[in-house]
Design an enzyme around this catalytic site. Structure first.
Site, mmCIF file in Angstrom:
data_model
loop_
_atom_site.group_PDB
_atom_site.id
_atom_site.type_symbol
_atom_site.label_atom_id
_atom_site.label_comp_id
_atom_site.label_asym_id
_atom_site.label_seq_id
_atom_site.Cartn_x
_atom_site.Cartn_y
_atom_site.Cartn_z
ATOM 1 N N PRO A 1 0.784 -1.223 0.000
ATOM 2 C CG PRO A 1 -0.094 -1.097 2.133
ATOM 3 C CD PRO A 1 0.529 -2.065 1.175
ATOM 4 C CG ASN A 2 -0.300 4.394 1.203
ATOM 5 O OD1 ASN A 2 -1.262 4.904 0.637
ATOM 6 N ND2 ASN A 2 -0.388 3.907 2.427
ATOM 7 N NE ARG B 1 -0.301 13.370 -3.436
ATOM 8 C CZ ARG B 1 -1.453 12.703 -3.520
ATOM 9 N NH1 ARG B 1 -1.815 11.925 -2.533
ATOM 10 N NH2 ARG B 1 -2.230 12.854 -4.557
ATOM 11 C CE1 TYR C 1 8.954 5.589 2.786
ATOM 12 C CE2 TYR C 1 7.247 7.249 2.983
ATOM 13 C CZ TYR C 1 7.868 6.106 3.444
ATOM 14 O OH TYR C 1 7.400 5.479 4.571
ATOM 15 C CG ASN D 1 8.472 -2.206 0.081
ATOM 16 O OD1 ASN D 1 7.967 -2.314 1.205
ATOM 17 N ND2 ASN D 1 9.058 -1.099 -0.339
ATOM 18 C CB ALA E 1 1.622 -0.016 6.253
ATOM 19 C CD GLU F 1 10.674 -7.861 5.770
ATOM 20 O OE1 GLU F 1 10.917 -8.953 6.354
ATOM 21 O OE2 GLU F 1 10.318 -6.836 6.363
ATOM 22 C CG HIS G 1 11.212 -2.675 4.277
ATOM 23 N ND1 HIS G 1 9.852 -2.514 4.133
ATOM 24 C CD2 HIS G 1 11.391 -3.833 4.953
ATOM 25 C CE1 HIS G 1 9.244 -3.531 4.709
ATOM 26 N NE2 HIS G 1 10.146 -4.351 5.214
ATOM 27 N NE ARG H 1 10.694 5.583 8.373
ATOM 28 C CZ ARG H 1 9.720 5.493 7.455
ATOM 29 N NH1 ARG H 1 9.760 4.544 6.532
ATOM 30 N NH2 ARG H 1 8.723 6.362 7.472
HETATM 31 O O1 CA2 Z 1 10.776 1.694 3.544
HETATM 32 C C1 CA2 Z 1 9.911 1.037 2.983
HETATM 33 O O2 CA2 Z 1 10.058 0.535 1.860
HETATM 34 C C2 CA2 Z 1 8.552 0.829 3.674
HETATM 35 O O3 CA2 Z 1 8.062 -0.443 3.300
HETATM 36 C C3 CA2 Z 1 7.648 1.936 3.160
HETATM 37 C C4 CA2 Z 1 6.263 1.891 3.803
HETATM 38 C C5 CA2 Z 1 6.379 1.871 5.326
HETATM 39 O O4 CA2 Z 1 5.089 1.722 5.898
HETATM 40 C C6 CA2 Z 1 7.280 0.759 5.816
HETATM 41 O O5 CA2 Z 1 7.387 0.846 7.224
HETATM 42 C C7 CA2 Z 1 8.659 0.870 5.188
HETATM 43 C C8 CA2 Z 1 5.433 3.093 3.384
HETATM 44 C C9 CA2 Z 1 5.206 3.204 1.904
HETATM 45 C C10 CA2 Z 1 4.432 4.448 1.647
HETATM 46 O O6 CA2 Z 1 5.013 5.141 0.580
HETATM 47 C C11 CA2 Z 1 4.663 6.439 0.400
HETATM 48 C C12 CA2 Z 1 5.224 7.065 -0.691
HETATM 49 C C13 CA2 Z 1 4.946 8.387 -0.925
HETATM 50 C C14 CA2 Z 1 4.097 9.089 -0.091
HETATM 51 C C15 CA2 Z 1 3.532 8.446 1.002
HETATM 52 C C16 CA2 Z 1 3.814 7.111 1.242
#
Ligand code: CA2
Length: 145
Positions: free
Chosen positions: A9-10, A17, A22, A73, A76, A97, A99, A106
């Site tokens: 997700p996201n 964003r 990121y 990946n 969340a 896995e 990230h 974090r």
């Molecule tokens: O570091 C990573 O790859 C994560 O999987 C990214 C996830 C986070 O919940 C994990 O703890 C670590 C979040 C991805 C959301 O990506 C966004 C990108 C742009 C704007 C908002 C969120």
């Protein structure tokens, strides 16, 4: 060599964003880098993203017989999903896995991965290069069979 890349997700918002967190690279840019590395190593790639937990579960289940390795990946869902963990364990395909960020540097809730115990290994904290390194790790896993 067939490698399935799954994104949770996201991650579709990458580059659009919160660039301060990121970066400015989009998921399409990442896919291009992954494809480039895979081509050089002679691997085929399927690269997918969904915001739905159940869709990830279905894709993991369907991977058996079509892919040699799953790279995920789970975003969340990494920290919350018993369903993903059960699917990875049930299918039994080697799963890596990954990230973008160093989740251990974090918030504390990101330190725990429910899927880590059923994955072959983790690659975290190298930004876009986590994905490229995962291609290398996948080829390694396949060749070591
Ligand atoms: O570091 C990573 O790859 C994560 O999987 C990214 C996830 C986070 O919940 C994990 O703890 C670590 C979040 C991805 C959301 O990506 C966004 C990108 C742009 C704007 C908002 C969120």
């Amino acid at each position: 060599m067939n490698i399935l890349f799954l994104n949770g997700p996201n991650l579709n918002l990458l580059g659009q964003r919160e660039p301060e967190v990121y970066g400015r690279t989009t998921l399409a840019d990442i896919e291009a880098k992954v494809r480039d590395r895979a081509k050089k190593l002679g691997a085929e790639i399927d690269f997918r993203q969904t915001n739905l937990e159940g869709e990830l579960v279905s894709w993991i289940q369907e991977a058996k017989g079509h892919f040699d390795v799953i790279v995920i990946n789970a975003a969340a869902y990494t920290h919350t999903s018993v369903a993903l963990r059960d699917a990875i364990a049930a299918v039994g395909l080697p799963t890596i896995e990954i990230h973008l960020s160093n989740v251990h540097a974090r918030e504390e809730f990101r330190h725990k991965s429910l899927i880590a115990p059923v994955c072959r290994g983790q690659i975290v904290g190298f930004g876009v290069n986590s994905y490229v390194l995962a291609v290398e790790a996948s080829v390694n896993v396949i060749e070591a069979r």
